[in-house]
Design a protein around this motif. Structure first.
Motif, PDB file in Angstrom:
ATOM      1  N   UNK A 198      26.912  19.739  85.876  1.00  0.00           N
ATOM      2  CA  UNK A 198      26.676  21.140  85.530  1.00  0.00           C
ATOM      3  C   UNK A 198      26.045  21.281  84.150  1.00  0.00           C
ATOM      4  N   UNK A 199      26.509  20.510  83.184  1.00  0.00           N
ATOM      5  CA  UNK A 199      26.011  20.645  81.808  1.00  0.00           C
ATOM      6  C   UNK A 199      24.774  19.802  81.533  1.00  0.00           C
ATOM      7  N   UNK A 200      24.528  18.784  82.336  1.00  0.00           N
ATOM      8  CA  UNK A 200      23.405  17.870  82.100  1.00  0.00           C
ATOM      9  C   UNK A 200      22.058  18.577  81.926  1.00  0.00           C
ATOM     10  N   UNK A 201      21.710  19.561  82.786  1.00  0.00           N
ATOM     11  CA  UNK A 201      20.396  20.205  82.605  1.00  0.00           C
ATOM     12  C   UNK A 201      20.343  21.152  81.400  1.00  0.00           C
ATOM     13  N   UNK A 202      21.502  21.563  80.863  1.00  0.00           N
ATOM     14  CA  UNK A 202      21.530  22.592  79.815  1.00  0.00           C
ATOM     15  C   UNK A 202      21.329  21.956  78.446  1.00  0.00           C
ATOM     16  N   UNK A 203      20.161  21.345  78.297  1.00  0.00           N
ATOM     17  CA  UNK A 203      19.871  20.530  77.128  1.00  0.00           C
ATOM     18  C   UNK A 203      19.830  21.358  75.851  1.00  0.00           C
ATOM     19  N   UNK A 204      19.500  22.649  75.962  1.00  0.00           N
ATOM     20  CA  UNK A 204      19.467  23.518  74.787  1.00  0.00           C
ATOM     21  C   UNK A 204      20.877  23.941  74.357  1.00  0.00           C
ATOM     22  N   UNK A 205      21.864  23.521  75.129  1.00  0.00           N
ATOM     23  CA  UNK A 205      23.264  23.796  74.770  1.00  0.00           C
ATOM     24  C   UNK A 205      24.049  22.479  74.697  1.00  0.00           C
ATOM     25  N   UNK A 206      23.363  21.428  74.250  1.00  0.00           N
ATOM     26  CA  UNK A 206      23.925  20.085  74.040  1.00  0.00           C
ATOM     27  C   UNK A 206      23.924  19.219  75.283  1.00  0.00           C
ATOM     28  N   UNK A 271      25.227  35.441  68.769  1.00  0.00           N
ATOM     29  CA  UNK A 271      25.009  35.646  70.200  1.00  0.00           C
ATOM     30  C   UNK A 271      23.586  36.153  70.410  1.00  0.00           C
ATOM     31  N   UNK A 272      22.802  35.375  71.172  1.00  0.00           N
ATOM     32  CA  UNK A 272      21.385  35.693  71.379  1.00  0.00           C
ATOM     33  C   UNK A 272      21.194  36.537  72.641  1.00  0.00           C
ATOM     34  N   UNK A 273      19.969  36.961  72.858  1.00  0.00           N
ATOM     35  CA  UNK A 273      19.604  37.680  74.088  1.00  0.00           C
ATOM     36  C   UNK A 273      19.082  36.729  75.162  1.00  0.00           C
ATOM     37  N   UNK A 274      19.070  35.443  74.867  1.00  0.00           N
ATOM     38  CA  UNK A 274      18.576  34.456  75.830  1.00  0.00           C
ATOM     39  C   UNK A 274      19.601  34.247  76.931  1.00  0.00           C
ATOM     40  N   UNK A 275      19.139  34.194  78.162  1.00  0.00           N
ATOM     41  CA  UNK A 275      20.032  33.983  79.301  1.00  0.00           C
ATOM     42  C   UNK A 275      20.493  32.516  79.340  1.00  0.00           C
ATOM     43  N   UNK A 276      21.701  32.295  79.869  1.00  0.00           N
ATOM     44  CA  UNK A 276      22.238  30.936  79.982  1.00  0.00           C
ATOM     45  C   UNK A 276      21.279  30.010  80.716  1.00  0.00           C
ATOM     46  N   UNK A 277      20.665  30.544  81.790  1.00  0.00           N
ATOM     47  CA  UNK A 277      19.799  29.678  82.597  1.00  0.00           C
ATOM     48  C   UNK A 277      18.577  29.206  81.819  1.00  0.00           C
ATOM     49  N   UNK A 278      18.238  29.921  80.735  1.00  0.00           N
ATOM     50  CA  UNK A 278      17.111  29.496  79.904  1.00  0.00           C
ATOM     51  C   UNK A 278      17.434  28.229  79.113  1.00  0.00           C
ATOM     52  N   UNK A 279      18.726  27.891  79.049  1.00  0.00           N
ATOM     53  CA  UNK A 279      19.130  26.678  78.318  1.00  0.00           C
ATOM     54  C   UNK A 279      18.917  25.427  79.141  1.00  0.00           C
ATOM     55  N   UNK A 280      18.629  25.610  80.442  1.00  0.00           N
ATOM     56  CA  UNK A 280      18.475  24.462  81.335  1.00  0.00           C
ATOM     57  C   UNK A 280      17.044  23.950  81.317  1.00  0.00           C
TER      58      UNK A 280
END
Length: 630
Positions: A198-206, A271-280
């Motif tokens: 689940x977290x692997x693709x969310x590279x912008x969130x570590x 807290x940004x306006x960027x959506x969580x999915x944008x971190x992937x």
């Protein structure tokens, strides 16, 4: 405070948290700006939107800090770098003011924290010459993790996440240096693979975790002693899982000792306006898989499904049984994979080989074992690991000559030290394996035995014909026995008949399916038992599997804890370290020159275990290489 007042306070805080979870980021920022939120962490706030770590420093340091971020993208994924004096951030948020929109800030002067603030407006003049870095935060992935049914304990317990300083150094830049800081979340042991995927693709969130298991392997002595955040209570079946953390930037600011800098207070994110999915990030078809590689200390590793399938194919290739000895009954899927994952994490590897089956000849050694050992040593050394070979005292000179000639002919780039083991007292093995006999200071991370005579249940050593060859064998088994009680040392046995060191793990199958198994079965087990039709093939497969793992981006990132740069640029030197038909042909010729014979026939021809090198062993090597390099 009276119990009724305390209860009311907790209920009010719960109500606030539930409310702000559903608010848009701009609304939460407005509440923070007006000091209307009495909460200590932004975890779970504005669900579905990214949160950011914040670093504010003088413009003269900005270029170097950006280099530091790019060199350590795991803990410091850069979302946005502002212009000097830019307190708005239209790239990640609207109607925002970085001077007021974090719950809490920390002020640093010359590396010391000199204040905890709720607003930076009084520093607006200094702000004109300062640059703000917005860095990804793990709070961003918490909702995604919860959506797949994985509990987030810090959210459940309404507290900040636990954060720890590690002993893992980041890649330095000119002005910035520090060790990695990690956040820890206890995850149920049956959900480990899911949380990684689940977290692997969310590279912008570590992205994916950098460590799963015992905290001591990161240099963390006690999970109850947090460096930042709150202590989080784990449940009985939870495993500590560690992610790279943006608070690493705070440590870098401290060590830089600049005259003035500001950071968010750990847990109090922007807290940004960027959506969580944008971190992937789209990583194509790569899917990470998780494997336990050690129980003491508990340690899991990660690699890609593609690498797993390749290594399973290697295991199939070496599992053929040309001698029809019943070897297939000893095989268990993924022993090669787990052994090589463990070896991949090792810093120092001890290899042992030598089966003196030809007791009527001098030397009595067979030529199955040394080629596989040297193939593994070549790859391990190419990967930067310390490698040592231990063998019988009587065979020391022979092995040194073979190694020297292997270097001369280009089979090895540099020599491998060859040593012997002497059993003189009850703690000889402990002193051999550990500095000053201290089990907390092992000299070796992994022991590998390949076609090494193994002690049977009666204390003797037997060849396949049930001949006792104990008088020719030094008790190197003692090292494998001792290693079982030394945390941090894992072991692998590679064999083709069940009488080899390490095959104690499959001794019941050996007794049932292998001729003379009741007598010859090795009683000493290894953590991993790699079974092959010929033991050399197992050594070749280990070398190939290590290449596959270390050229896997998923595994490479996990090995380096997401700091520094990928080692894939070293791929060319690793390819040259792989076994080849030409190198193995040369090595068999060297063994021939030293009168080392084929195991089954005692022949000095180009054969191993009675099987011709050409069209049998050479084909296995070619198949292994084809699978490895495709």
């Amino acid at each position: 405070m009276a119990s009724s007042e305390l209860k009311q306070s907790i209920e009010e805080e719960d109500m606030i948290i539930r409310h702000v979870k559903t608010l848009l980021p701009s609304a939460v920022r407005k509440l923070i700006r007006s000091n209307k939120l009495s909460i200590s962490s932004t975890s779970g706030m504005s669900e579905g939107f990214q949160q950011a770590n914040v670093i504010i420093l003088h413009k003269s340091l900005a270029d170097d800090f950006e280099k530091f971020c790019h060199a350590n993208e795991g803990p410091l994924p850069l979302l946005y770098r502002s212009k000097p004096g830019e307190w708005k951030c239209p790239a990640v948020s609207t109607h925002s003011d970085i001077r007021t929109d974090c719950l809490q800030y920390m002020k640093y002067e010359n590396g010391l924290c000199t204040g905890i603030l709720t607003s930076l407006k009084e520093y607006s003049e200094q702000f004109e010459d300062m640059v703000t870095f917005y860095l990804g935060c793990s709070f961003t992935f918490e909702k995604a993790v919860q959506k797949v049914g994985i509990p987030i304990r810090n959210v459940e317990q309404k507290c900040n996440v636990s954060m720890y300083k590690t002993a893992v150094p980041c890649h330095d830049s000119e002005h910035f240096h520090c060790n990695l800081v990690v956040s820890m979340r206890p995850i149920p042991n049956d959900r480990l693979e899911m949380v990684v995927q689940t977290t692997y693709p969310m590279i912008k969130s570590h992205g994916a975790p950098v460590h799963i298991g015992n905290p001591g392997l990161l240099g963390i002595k006690d999970l109850s002693e947090v460096d930042y955040g709150d202590k989080v209570q784990a449940h009985p079946d939870d495993v500590p899982v560690f992610w790279a953390c943006g608070v690493t930037g705070v440590e870098a600011i401290r060590n830089c000792k600049s005259p003035l800098a500001f950071t968010h207070s750990p847990g109090c994110m922007f807290i940004t306006d960027l959506k969580d999915e944008d971190a992937a990030v789209n990583y194509g078809k790569e899917i990470p898989e998780v494997y336990c590689i050690c129980q003491n200390p508990l340690h899991y590793s990660i690699t890609s499904a593609t690498a797993v399938q390749k290594i399973r194919r290697l295991e199939e290739i070496i599992g053929v049984d040309p001698g029809d000895r019943g070897v297939k009954h000893l095989c268990s899927q993924d022993e090669l994979l787990k052994a090589c994952l463990s070896i991949s994490h090792a810093h120092s590897v001890l290899i042992t080989t030598g089966f003196p089956t030809h007791y009527n000849y001098e030397p009595p050694e067979e030529n199955d074992g040394p080629p596989g050992a040297i193939a593994m040593a070549a790859m391990l050394k190419a990967l930067g690991k310390h490698v040592t070979i231990v063998t019988d005292q009587r065979a020391l000179n022979l092995n040194e000559k073979v190694i020297k000639e292997a270097v001369k002919q280009g089979i090895l780039k540099t020599a491998v030290p060859v040593i012997s083991y002497h059993s003189e007292s009850a703690d000889s093995a402990l002193h051999f394996l550990c500095e000053d006999g201290n089990p907390k200071k092992p000299k070796f991370s992994h022991l590998i035995a390949i076609e090494r005579a193994g002690m049977a249940a009666d204390g003797n050593y037997y060849n396949v014909r049930k001949i006792n060859i104990k008088h020719l064998v030094d008790p190197i088994d003692e090292l494998f026995v001792a290693a079982r009680s030394i945390p941090g040392i894992t072991t692998t046995g590679i064999g083709d008949g069940g009488n080899e060191l390490g095959m104690g793990k499959v001794k019941e199958a050996v007794k049932k399916y292998i001729q003379n198994g009741d007598t010859i079965a090795c009683d000493v087990e290894a953590d991993f038992a790699v079974i092959a039709g010929v033991s050399n093939w197992g050594g070749y497969a280990v070398a190939c599997a290590l290449y596959i793992l270390n050229t896997c981006e998923v595994h490479d990132r996990y090995l380096r804890k997401a700091v520094g740069f990928s080692r894939l640029s070293e791929k060319v030197s690793w390819v040259s370290a792989l076994p080849s038909v030409i190198k193995e042909e040369k090595l068999l010729n060297i063994l021939q020159q030293h009168k080392v014979r084929s195991g089954k026939t005692a022949s000095l021809a180009m054969e191993v275990d009675g099987l011709p090198f050409y069209d049998t062993h050479s084909l296995i090597i070619e198949k292994l290489l084809q699978e490895t390099l495709k």
